[in-house]
Scaffold this motif. Sequence first.
Motif, PDB file in Angstrom:
ATOM      1  N   PRO A 479      31.642  45.442  36.638  1.00  0.00           N
ATOM      2  CA  PRO A 479      31.685  46.850  36.217  1.00  0.00           C
ATOM      3  C   PRO A 479      33.085  47.437  36.225  1.00  0.00           C
ATOM      4  O   PRO A 479      33.406  48.318  35.433  1.00  0.00           O
ATOM      5  N   SER A 480      33.945  46.938  37.134  1.00  0.00           N
ATOM      6  CA  SER A 480      35.337  47.366  37.146  1.00  0.00           C
ATOM      7  C   SER A 480      36.199  46.139  37.378  1.00  0.00           C
ATOM      8  O   SER A 480      35.961  45.370  38.318  1.00  0.00           O
ATOM      9  N   GLY A 485      41.190  47.527  45.887  1.00  0.00           N
ATOM     10  CA  GLY A 485      39.953  47.177  46.569  1.00  0.00           C
ATOM     11  C   GLY A 485      39.261  45.995  45.935  1.00  0.00           C
ATOM     12  O   GLY A 485      39.725  45.414  44.945  1.00  0.00           O
ATOM     13  N   PRO A 486      38.097  45.620  46.489  1.00  0.00           N
ATOM     14  CA  PRO A 486      37.357  44.459  45.979  1.00  0.00           C
ATOM     15  C   PRO A 486      36.845  44.683  44.557  1.00  0.00           C
ATOM     16  O   PRO A 486      36.682  45.804  44.098  1.00  0.00           O
ATOM     17  N   PRO A 537      42.931  37.999  45.254  1.00  0.00           N
ATOM     18  CA  PRO A 537      44.322  38.399  45.516  1.00  0.00           C
ATOM     19  C   PRO A 537      45.050  39.009  44.327  1.00  0.00           C
ATOM     20  O   PRO A 537      45.953  39.833  44.504  1.00  0.00           O
ATOM     21  N   ARG A 538      44.692  38.611  43.122  1.00  0.00           N
ATOM     22  CA  ARG A 538      45.420  39.115  41.949  1.00  0.00           C
ATOM     23  C   ARG A 538      44.585  38.835  40.701  1.00  0.00           C
ATOM     24  O   ARG A 538      43.439  38.397  40.789  1.00  0.00           O
ATOM     25  N   VAL A 561      39.599  39.227  35.347  1.00  0.00           N
ATOM     26  CA  VAL A 561      39.971  40.245  36.334  1.00  0.00           C
ATOM     27  C   VAL A 561      41.416  40.623  36.058  1.00  0.00           C
ATOM     28  O   VAL A 561      42.299  39.757  36.027  1.00  0.00           O
ATOM     29  N   SER A 562      41.656  41.903  35.844  1.00  0.00           N
ATOM     30  CA  SER A 562      43.001  42.336  35.478  1.00  0.00           C
ATOM     31  C   SER A 562      43.741  43.010  36.613  1.00  0.00           C
ATOM     32  O   SER A 562      44.866  43.466  36.440  1.00  0.00           O
ATOM     33  N   LYS A 563      43.142  43.091  37.810  1.00  0.00           N
ATOM     34  CA  LYS A 563      43.801  43.783  38.925  1.00  0.00           C
ATOM     35  C   LYS A 563      45.001  42.982  39.426  1.00  0.00           C
ATOM     36  O   LYS A 563      45.063  41.764  39.273  1.00  0.00           O
ATOM     37  N   GLY A 564      45.916  43.679  40.071  1.00  0.00           N
ATOM     38  CA  GLY A 564      47.032  43.020  40.730  1.00  0.00           C
ATOM     39  C   GLY A 564      48.213  42.794  39.804  1.00  0.00           C
ATOM     40  O   GLY A 564      48.161  43.010  38.618  1.00  0.00           O
TER      41      GLY A 564
END
Length: 564
Positions: A479-480, A485-486, A537-538, A561-564
């Motif tokens: 969803p995100s 955060g996780p 982690p990223r 996953v685009s975080k980090g």
Amino acid sequence: MRTARRRRRRLGGPRARLAGLLLLVVVVVVAAIEALSGSGGIQGRPFESMFQDDQMLVDNPSTPSVIQTLDTLKALGVDRLRVTVQWKQVAPNANVRLMPRGFNGADPADYPQTAASGWAAYDRIDLLAAEKGIAVDFDVSDPAPLWATTNYPPADVSPAVYAPSAREFGQFVEAVGRRYSGHYKIVVTPGKPKVALPRVSFWTIWNEPNQPGWLAPQFRVTGAGAATMLSPALDREYVDAAWTALHASGHGKDRILIGELAPEGCPPGGGNAVCGVYTRAERPITPIPFLQALYCVNGSYQRLTSAAASAVGCPPSGSAAAFRAGNPALFDASAFTHHPYAFATAPAVPLPEPSFVPLSNLVRLETALDHAFAAYGSQRKIPLYLDEYGYETNPPNPIPGRGQSLRHQAAWIDQAEYMAWKDPRVEGLSQFLLVDAAPDPTFPKGSQGYWSTFQTGLEFLGGQPKPSLAAYRLPIFLPSTSGGGPVLVWGMLRPARNGTTQHAAIQWRAPGRRFHTVTEITTSNRDGVFETPVSVPRRGAIRIGWTAPGGRRYYSRAASVSKG
């Protein structure tokens, strides 16, 4: 948006001969498992994985091929098949205007009994699905035999969908109900005792009545050129007739669903490309105005009376209680069904036209139903089934706005699964087509007409799997996919046996690296659904890994996953 041509091409052709049919043993399957809680606080409310591919399961002349298709769907974790039971396919003398002398439409024995026509295709799927442990939904619908339709439709409208008789349709549905009551016996193997056909206990009534490819005329046009909606009143008659027939044939306690609306059409004010394709009488009606006329309410959800009611085939007077008593299916149906396609956009992209109802705007349908029920003193929040859905791909369909990339199809059917599951009123979502339909050779190659069939399959024509096959087997959606955060991971272990405790791995990889397990989840709810936060982690990708009871390892698609 589907055109009438698309819908006719999908289900409108003659059946081929059914060879080597029904050499089977009936296994009566009853699966009523109480849902349990799973990991992450997921409650196991029923959420059925439905599937439809009539070309592979009904029209297919090869019983071994049908068995192979069922084995594939079973391995994918399909709970229920949606099967269109076409009136014209079963009826005798379907292509002439004169009903057979002495014909009793409510008696299944009065219909053709040969292996190449009549009931044979439906007997076969009823028997085989029960043997495989897959439930069925029989969608009773037109095309109708010509002797049950109104004469002299316009040249661009199929006569088999032109104002069929509600009385004759009710008799047909009663015959279907009697045959699939669990008590009707047929000869499966010559020289052997008759075998009772497995009971069907899940029904839907009349596919896409707001589209002229399934019901015409949509409007009544007067000599002065004024047009008023007609198809909602016709549909109300068919729903009432089928409801009465199913009760009369012993199915009163079954799951009986109504609605089956297409998501788009010609808006009330006109002004889109769809409007210009049809005559004024045949323009498809968008779902919200259709629903309002079906329930005899105006745009403000006040009950129609007097001339306004009569204009759309509603009672001009009478109490709310009288209307409810006279139309019990509208209020007592087990659920309302809808086809929330939006071929050109991702599932969460809203459409601005307020009378359209794609998946992203499903609240429009829910709100309309709630207001319509409230107009008659009912506070019921009727459940929904989304019983036809999918995305076309390029390849093979190159038409802009139709064929999406293979990657998008895989990702978007998973996103749609999540969105449907998240809506507490939705009790099932149906994928439309396992195998792409062949192009229409009556049109020039490469033209829009040539591609007017559906390419929403999880496999290409010929059986080569698309990436969406694996995506359907183990749906995953994040969803995100960015921010602190996780990362929340939603998934479904669709092939797992319903209601059993299952374990799966959540795996992550950095760009250019291999996947490795970052956490494991356990789920024991009915449908193997989980929702869990995962720390990574990223940026990279996440997938699900699950081992089937036989030891085979399956993986979902890799979700970015685009975080980090």
